[in-house]
Design a protein around this motif. Structure first.
Motif, PDB file in Angstrom:
ATOM      1  N   ASN A 210       0.815  -1.216   0.000  1.00 44.00           N
ATOM      2  CA  ASN A 210       0.000   0.000   0.000  1.00 44.00           C
ATOM      3  C   ASN A 210       0.848   1.265   0.000  1.00 44.00           C
ATOM      4  O   ASN A 210       0.345   2.360  -0.253  1.00 44.00           O
ATOM      5  CB  ASN A 210      -0.933   0.012   1.222  1.00 44.00           C
ATOM      6  CG  ASN A 210      -0.168   0.044   2.542  1.00 44.00           C
ATOM      7  OD1 ASN A 210       0.878  -0.604   2.688  1.00 44.00           O
ATOM      8  ND2 ASN A 210      -0.682   0.779   3.522  1.00 44.00           N
ATOM      9  N   HIS A 211       2.160   1.143   0.264  1.00 44.05           N
ATOM     10  CA  HIS A 211       3.035   2.317   0.294  1.00 44.05           C
ATOM     11  C   HIS A 211       3.809   2.521  -1.003  1.00 44.05           C
ATOM     12  O   HIS A 211       4.619   3.450  -1.088  1.00 44.05           O
ATOM     13  CB  HIS A 211       4.027   2.221   1.461  1.00 44.05           C
ATOM     14  CG  HIS A 211       3.475   2.730   2.760  1.00 44.05           C
ATOM     15  ND1 HIS A 211       3.535   4.047   3.140  1.00 44.05           N
ATOM     16  CD2 HIS A 211       2.826   2.088   3.757  1.00 44.05           C
ATOM     17  CE1 HIS A 211       2.968   4.193   4.328  1.00 44.05           C
ATOM     18  NE2 HIS A 211       2.520   3.016   4.719  1.00 44.05           N
ATOM     19  N   ASP A 212       3.605   1.684  -2.013  1.00 46.33           N
ATOM     20  CA  ASP A 212       4.318   1.878  -3.269  1.00 46.33           C
ATOM     21  C   ASP A 212       3.919   3.202  -3.905  1.00 46.33           C
ATOM     22  O   ASP A 212       2.757   3.624  -3.844  1.00 46.33           O
ATOM     23  CB  ASP A 212       4.036   0.727  -4.228  1.00 46.33           C
ATOM     24  CG  ASP A 212       4.914  -0.475  -3.941  1.00 46.33           C
ATOM     25  OD1 ASP A 212       5.787  -0.773  -4.772  1.00 46.33           O
ATOM     26  OD2 ASP A 212       4.741  -1.101  -2.875  1.00 46.33           O
ATOM     27  N   HIS A 213       4.877   3.857  -4.532  1.00 40.43           N
ATOM     28  CA  HIS A 213       4.652   5.146  -5.191  1.00 40.43           C
ATOM     29  C   HIS A 213       3.683   4.972  -6.353  1.00 40.43           C
ATOM     30  O   HIS A 213       3.597   3.903  -6.970  1.00 40.43           O
ATOM     31  CB  HIS A 213       5.994   5.693  -5.701  1.00 40.43           C
ATOM     32  CG  HIS A 213       5.954   7.123  -6.111  1.00 40.43           C
ATOM     33  ND1 HIS A 213       5.538   7.530  -7.354  1.00 40.43           N
ATOM     34  CD2 HIS A 213       6.292   8.256  -5.441  1.00 40.43           C
ATOM     35  CE1 HIS A 213       5.621   8.845  -7.447  1.00 40.43           C
ATOM     36  NE2 HIS A 213       6.068   9.316  -6.297  1.00 40.43           N
ATOM     37  N   THR A 214       2.958   6.037  -6.679  1.00 37.46           N
ATOM     38  CA  THR A 214       2.006   5.968  -7.799  1.00 37.46           C
ATOM     39  C   THR A 214       2.694   5.543  -9.098  1.00 37.46           C
ATOM     40  O   THR A 214       2.111   4.808  -9.897  1.00 37.46           O
ATOM     41  CB  THR A 214       1.325   7.334  -8.020  1.00 37.46           C
ATOM     42  OG1 THR A 214       2.331   8.349  -8.138  1.00 37.46           O
ATOM     43  CG2 THR A 214       0.400   7.665  -6.860  1.00 37.46           C
TER      44      THR A 214
ATOM     45  N   VAL B 107      10.244   3.774   1.064  1.00 33.20           N
ATOM     46  CA  VAL B 107       8.956   4.380   0.731  1.00 33.20           C
ATOM     47  C   VAL B 107       9.056   5.893   0.847  1.00 33.20           C
ATOM     48  O   VAL B 107       9.711   6.421   1.757  1.00 33.20           O
ATOM     49  CB  VAL B 107       7.814   3.823   1.608  1.00 33.20           C
ATOM     50  CG1 VAL B 107       7.681   2.318   1.425  1.00 33.20           C
ATOM     51  CG2 VAL B 107       8.018   4.167   3.068  1.00 33.20           C
ATOM     52  N   ASN B 108       8.435   6.586  -0.093  1.00 30.19           N
ATOM     53  CA  ASN B 108       8.585   8.035  -0.131  1.00 30.19           C
ATOM     54  C   ASN B 108       7.743   8.746   0.920  1.00 30.19           C
ATOM     55  O   ASN B 108       7.926   9.928   1.173  1.00 30.19           O
ATOM     56  CB  ASN B 108       8.235   8.564  -1.528  1.00 30.19           C
ATOM     57  CG  ASN B 108       6.742   8.680  -1.751  1.00 30.19           C
ATOM     58  OD1 ASN B 108       6.007   7.700  -1.576  1.00 30.19           O
ATOM     59  ND2 ASN B 108       6.283   9.856  -2.140  1.00 30.19           N
ATOM     60  N   THR B 109       6.823   8.027   1.547  1.00 29.23           N
ATOM     61  CA  THR B 109       5.935   8.664   2.519  1.00 29.23           C
ATOM     62  C   THR B 109       6.627   8.971   3.848  1.00 29.23           C
ATOM     63  O   THR B 109       6.527  10.080   4.367  1.00 29.23           O
ATOM     64  CB  THR B 109       4.714   7.770   2.783  1.00 29.23           C
ATOM     65  OG1 THR B 109       5.170   6.433   3.080  1.00 29.23           O
ATOM     66  CG2 THR B 109       3.814   7.728   1.567  1.00 29.23           C
ATOM     67  N   ASN B 110       7.330   7.978   4.399  1.00 30.92           N
ATOM     68  CA  ASN B 110       7.967   8.210   5.708  1.00 30.92           C
ATOM     69  C   ASN B 110       9.402   7.695   5.785  1.00 30.92           C
ATOM     70  O   ASN B 110       9.976   7.637   6.864  1.00 30.92           O
ATOM     71  CB  ASN B 110       7.142   7.573   6.829  1.00 30.92           C
ATOM     72  CG  ASN B 110       7.244   6.055   6.864  1.00 30.92           C
ATOM     73  OD1 ASN B 110       7.531   5.422   5.846  1.00 30.92           O
ATOM     74  ND2 ASN B 110       6.990   5.466   8.023  1.00 30.92           N
TER      75      ASN B 110
END
Length: 424
Positions: A152-156, A209-212
């Motif tokens: 669910n954390h993979d980049h678009t 992951v680019n989110t965190n």
């Protein structure tokens, strides 16, 4: 800088006005291009050393750039080299576009291969991570009901190619959820392993992951997946250049990474790795004369392309090597540790990135408790000239902070003081 002066600075950026960049005279005698500095004292780990590194980059006056995870700057030497290649190309276009730089291009490929500890016949030079993801996703000869695992954390740019090229064929995309703060490598590996079925063909992993800024254990997942006959593709956009990477040791089948983030290369240039045993799966996204070439070069057969950026990648690697991968790795972790030590005891802050060095490095996401991240992002920039990336998905509500090579501990002190003021 006063708040009023900072606001003038913000207004200047908004108006898109920029002072002309004056490149210092670092030319070697009788040479027409800048070369990376070679006089770094590799035994010096003091802040003075990293201040020397910082001045190799040029930023707008008053800007504190903590947004390298979005896009990195090129050092002055790489800018100079790339501009010189462009001038050379424009002086004799047909000669340099088709032939005269062949040896130089192959040298870039070899140096990239050496940086990642693989063979040059396993490296293609592409445009960005997105292209690499599309290349992999479109190439796979998958059938309806086959499965591809993406978290669910993979980049678009990692999951959309699979949606377009495979899901429309009836291939199932399995999206297991990763915890924001996993306790161990084994916990993450187990999530991917539990998602595998007899129909799984590929696991797509975001190395960081680019989110965190959470690091996904590529080596352990690759070992597990290969025992089950599953291919592993990796989005390395946020890791290539941040710390040392041995792709042979990681064991993945494919690895794609933009070089314009943590390698500080010219914009629009990327590294694509495919281990020899897995190259037969891949088909070029674009075909032209030479499409029957069996080497990995068939994947970068664009005919006309931006060669100054291609060759500028070589200068970016030279800059990286002039400091050294080991030293860069140590610095990346040192800045992370220093930042966390400044904020982890403040009840007004909540770190949203794993602490373990195996699970995170030079990207950290921080929430100011009780305040929306949009407000924090705006105040950091407007009042202090600090650029970060707001992250609101997955309940993060935090600013993503990137510690590029040009960040010093003084810069981190300034950032933390700004955050404390805003939080209070």
């Amino acid at each position: 800088m006063s708040i009023s002066n900072r606001r003038s600075f913000i207004k200047k950026i908004t108006a898109a006005s920029a002072a002309t960049l004056i490149i210092p005279q670092l030319y070697a005698e009788n040479k027409k291009r800048l070369k990376p500095l070679t006089d770094f004292n590799l035994n010096d780990s003091s802040e003075d050393f990293w201040e020397t590194v910082k001045v190799q980059f040029h930023f707008d006056d008053g800007l504190y750039y903590f947004n390298n995870g979005s896009l990195g700057p090129s050092p002055i030497s790489v800018q100079g080299a790339t501009n010189s290649y462009r001038a050379t190309l424009d002086a004799f276009p047909s000669r340099y576009m088709w032939g005269a730089w062949q040896e130089e291009k192959e040298k870039v490929r070899k140096n990239i291969a050496n940086l990642f500890s693989v063979d040059k016949e396993e490296i293609a030079i592409t445009h960005n991570t997105t292209e690499g993801m599309n290349l992999i996703a479109k190439s796979m000869d998958l059938q309806p009901e086959d499965e591809v695992i993406l978290s669910n954390h993979d980049h678009t740019s990692a999951y959309i190619p699979w949606e377009v090229w495979q899901e429309t064929k009836g291939v199932n995309l399995v999206r297991p959820k990763l915890p924001l703060l996993p306790k161990s490598v084994a916990e993450i590996v187990a999530i991917y392993e539990n998602a595998i079925t007899s129909k799984t063909k590929v696991i797509n992993i975001c190395h960081m992951v680019n989110t965190n800024g959470m690091i996904i254990p590529v080596k352990e997942i690759s070992e597990m997946a290969h025992k089950k006959g599953v291919l592993v593709a990796v989005d390395g956009a946020q890791t290539a250049g941040m710390f040392s990477i041995n792709l042979k040791d990681l064991g993945c089948d494919f690895y794609t990474a933009s070089a314009h983030k943590w390698l500080f290369a010219p914009k629009g240039i990327a590294v694509f790795y495919a281990k020899k045993e897995s190259q037969h799966y891949l088909k070029p996204l674009m075909v032209a004369k030479g499409h029957k070439d069996n080497s990995i070069r068939r994947l970068e057969n664009y005919n006309t392309r931006n060669l100054p950026e291609y060759l500028g990648l070589g200068d970016a690697v030279a800059f990286h090597n002039s400091i050294g991968g080991k030293k860069i790795t140590e610095r990346s972790y040192a800045l992370k540790t220093y930042f966390r030590s400044k904020v982890n005891k403040n009840p007004k802050f909540k770190l949203k990135t794993p602490e373990n060095d195996v699970l995170s490095c030079a990207i950290q996401t921080l929430e100011v408790v009780g305040q929306p991240v949009s407000k924090i992002k705006k105040r950091l920039f407007e009042d202090y000239g600090i650029d970060t990336r707001p992250m609101s998905s997955y309940g993060l509500n935090g600013v993503r902070i990137s510690f590029g090579l040009y960040i010093t501990k003084k810069d981190i002190d300034y950032l933390v003081n700004a955050l404390e003021t805003i939080a209070s």
